[in-house]
Design a protein around this motif. Structure first.
Motif, short mmCIF file in Angstrom:
data_model
loop_
_atom_site.label_atom_id
_atom_site.label_comp_id
_atom_site.label_asym_id
_atom_site.label_seq_id
_atom_site.Cartn_x
_atom_site.Cartn_y
_atom_site.Cartn_z
N SER A 145 -4.75 9.56 0.62
CA SER A 145 -3.53 10.07 1.56
C SER A 145 -2.53 8.95 1.91
O SER A 145 -1.80 9.24 2.87
N LEU A 146 -2.84 7.78 1.23
CA LEU A 146 -1.96 6.89 1.95
C LEU A 146 -0.55 6.99 1.45
O LEU A 146 -0.25 7.69 0.37
N PRO A 147 0.55 6.51 1.93
CA PRO A 147 1.83 7.02 1.70
C PRO A 147 2.11 6.40 0.18
O PRO A 147 1.61 5.41 -0.31
N ALA A 148 3.16 7.30 -0.42
CA ALA A 148 3.39 6.49 -1.93
C ALA A 148 4.18 5.37 -1.81
O ALA A 148 5.02 5.00 -0.85
N LYS A 149 4.03 4.52 -2.54
CA LYS A 149 4.61 3.19 -2.59
C LYS A 149 6.17 3.26 -2.64
O LYS A 149 6.66 4.04 -3.61
N ASN B 160 11.63 0.63 -3.73
CA ASN B 160 12.51 -0.51 -3.45
C ASN B 160 12.00 -1.86 -3.06
O ASN B 160 12.58 -2.71 -3.05
N TYR B 161 10.66 -1.70 -2.72
CA TYR B 161 9.85 -2.66 -2.18
C TYR B 161 9.28 -3.31 -3.41
O TYR B 161 8.24 -4.35 -3.18
N ILE B 162 9.45 -3.06 -4.36
CA ILE B 162 8.81 -3.48 -5.64
C ILE B 162 9.84 -4.15 -6.65
O ILE B 162 10.64 -3.48 -7.46
#
Ligand code: PA5
Length: 477
Positions: free
Chosen positions: A467-471, A474-476
């Motif tokens: 359930s963590l937000p998708a990565k 833009n931050y990769i």
């Protein structure tokens, strides 16, 4: 104590020199006598806490008695290690954390630095490896250099539930089966007396030779029990000397005044420094043999003192980040930071009065003064001069540092160092009013690993991870 003579033992005493922590040498960056004595009552309370709880399994204080209560175990270990030396070409420890750092540390401290490369007749035991990771490349490479059927595997795990150690065990079990070897012939367990999966496995297989990791001894305090003693004995280390050294240091730490108790003074110095914002503790041995003592110490100090709640349930975030640094090697990488960077460190120097050998520096390059001056000295003189020079440079720059002087490196002095650091950690934990002997902070990562590998019972944790937000792409970058 019965270990050599009293005179010899006293000549081998490890000494603590904390001059370079004081205002005499550091001016206003150092501790005044008044400041240090303001810690007296806290120190005495910590001393009492440790004294009153010595040997209590329920508080994980069983390690205090290890120098005294293992006569039969030591005899058994010595007999077993003689058999191992006769029968096997290789000895491999499978373990991690407290089940590995002690064996690595003692091996490096007291054996030839290129032990495994020595011809068989110059080694005191089989080739020696400690596998404390689950990097597949490392396991492949180990299997390339050992012959499993000629190897004694010492599986060390208190719980028998540590994924890393049990993964290694499964791989080795498979290798032994493929070679048609009866696991009972090539495997020794070191584990809990009554609980845990290794105990279960041993019972199912009709009894694997097993040593006990005592109830009241946590992983990082276990070097002086069979966890550390069996591997040490196999490579020819004098384990009675280790225990005698520990007992000797215990004897030097019997008084409640920090000025008469090196472990208590060391704890006072570190806690007082932490309270002044020295959040980093650098352990800097001037000895390649002691390089892994710094690793062992880092676990002891970090896992014991890094806590977020006091014993009376109040939130806190205490601890000091231990950093290992090797003299003189790291003079050329880290010492610039230590002398000119933030005032956030205490440096502990480990200095040898005498190295195991001399290495004269021959004369040469007479027309190049920068080089020629070295000729006629010895490497011992050079490393000791650099050690003294680092202490001087740190002090001149107003940086807190203190030195433990070690007459020479042997089992007796190593035993002293281990017990000194263990007691220091217990005293410091008591002064910080935390539980020194638990490690709840490592559990979260373990649970997440179980969930990611689909272990039953961890479905909720898996859902939490999913359930963590998708990565954010833009931050990769
Ligand atoms: O210090 C500790 O308690 C830990 O580092 C443990 O030694 C490590 O997690 C291995 O645990 P076990 O012996 O149960 O395999």
């Amino acid at each position: 104590m019965g270990y050599k003579t009293k005179e010899w033992r006293n000549s081998m005493r490890v000494r603590l020199d904390y001059n370079n922590m004081t205002d005499t040498f550091l001016g206003d960056k150092g501790f005044s006598a008044k400041k240090l004595s303001s810690y007296s009552s806290k120190a005495t309370a910590a001393f009492r806490f440790v004294k009153e709880n010595r040997g209590k399994d329920e508080l994980f204080m069983g390690w205090t008695e290890l120098p005294y209560n293992q006569k039969e175990i030591v005899a058994d270990i010595l007999a077993t290690s003689r058999e191992i030396r006769k029968k096997f070409q290789y000895f491999v420890v499978l373990g991690i954390g407290g089940s590995a750092l002690g064996p690595i540390m003692a091996f490096n401290a007291l054996c030839h630095l290129h032990y495994n490369d020595l011809p068989k007749n110059k080694r005191k035991g089989p080739k020696f490896y400690v596998e404390d990771n689950v990097d597949p490349v490392r396991m492949r490479d180990l299997l390339d250099v050992i012959e499993p059927e000629k190897t004694c595997f010492n599986v060390i795990s208190k719980s028998g539930a540590t994924s890393e150690t049990m993964t290694q065990y499964l791989i080795i079990l498979d290798e032994l089966k493929k070679k048609g070897v009866n696991i009972k012939d090539n495997v020794i367990f070191t584990t809990d007396a009554n609980r845990g999966n290794l105990k279960k496995i041993s019972d199912e297989l009709g009894g694997i030779k097993s040593y006990v990791l005592p109830d009241g001894v946590g992983g990082r305090f276990s070097q002086l029990c069979p966890v550390g003693l069996l591997p040490a004995a196999v490579v020819g280390i004098d384990i009675n000397g280790l225990l005698a050294g520990a007992a000797y240091m215990d004897g030097l730490c019997k008084r409640p005044q920090p000025s008469k108790n090196p472990a208590l003074m060391s704890a006072v110095l570190q806690v007082a420094a932490m309270e002044e914002g020295k959040n980093i503790g650098v352990m800097m041995p001037y000895s390649d043999n002691l390089k892994y003592l710094a690793d062992w110490y880092c676990q002891l100090w970090a896992e014991s003192l890094g806590k977020n709640v006091t014993l009376d349930g109040k939130p806190c975030n205490v601890g000091q980040t231990p950093v290992k640094s090797l003299g003189v090697t790291d003079q050329h990488s880290q010492v610039q930071l230590y002398t000119e960077g933030p005032y956030d460190k205490v440096v502990t120097l480990l200095s040898l009065d005498k190295y195991a050998c001399e290495m004269p520096i021959p004369h040469g390059c007479e027309n190049i003064p920068d080089v020629a001056f070295l000729g006629g000295h010895t490497m011992q003189e050079l490393i000791q001069a650099e050690n003294a020079a680092t202490a001087y440079a740190l002090t001149k720059a107003g940086r807190m540092n203190y030195t433990l002087y070690i007459p020479e490196l042997n089992a007796f002095t190593l035993g002293q160092l281990l017990f000194l650091f263990e007691l220091q950690t217990a005293y410091a934990g008591a002064m910080l009013n935390i539980d020194t002997f638990n490690q709840p902070g490592v559990e979260e990562g373990k649970k997440a690993t179980f969930a990611l590998l689909g272990k039953a019972g961890y479905e909720q944790k898996k859902a939490e991870l999913d359930s963590l937000p998708a990565k954010n792409e833009n931050y990769i970058i």
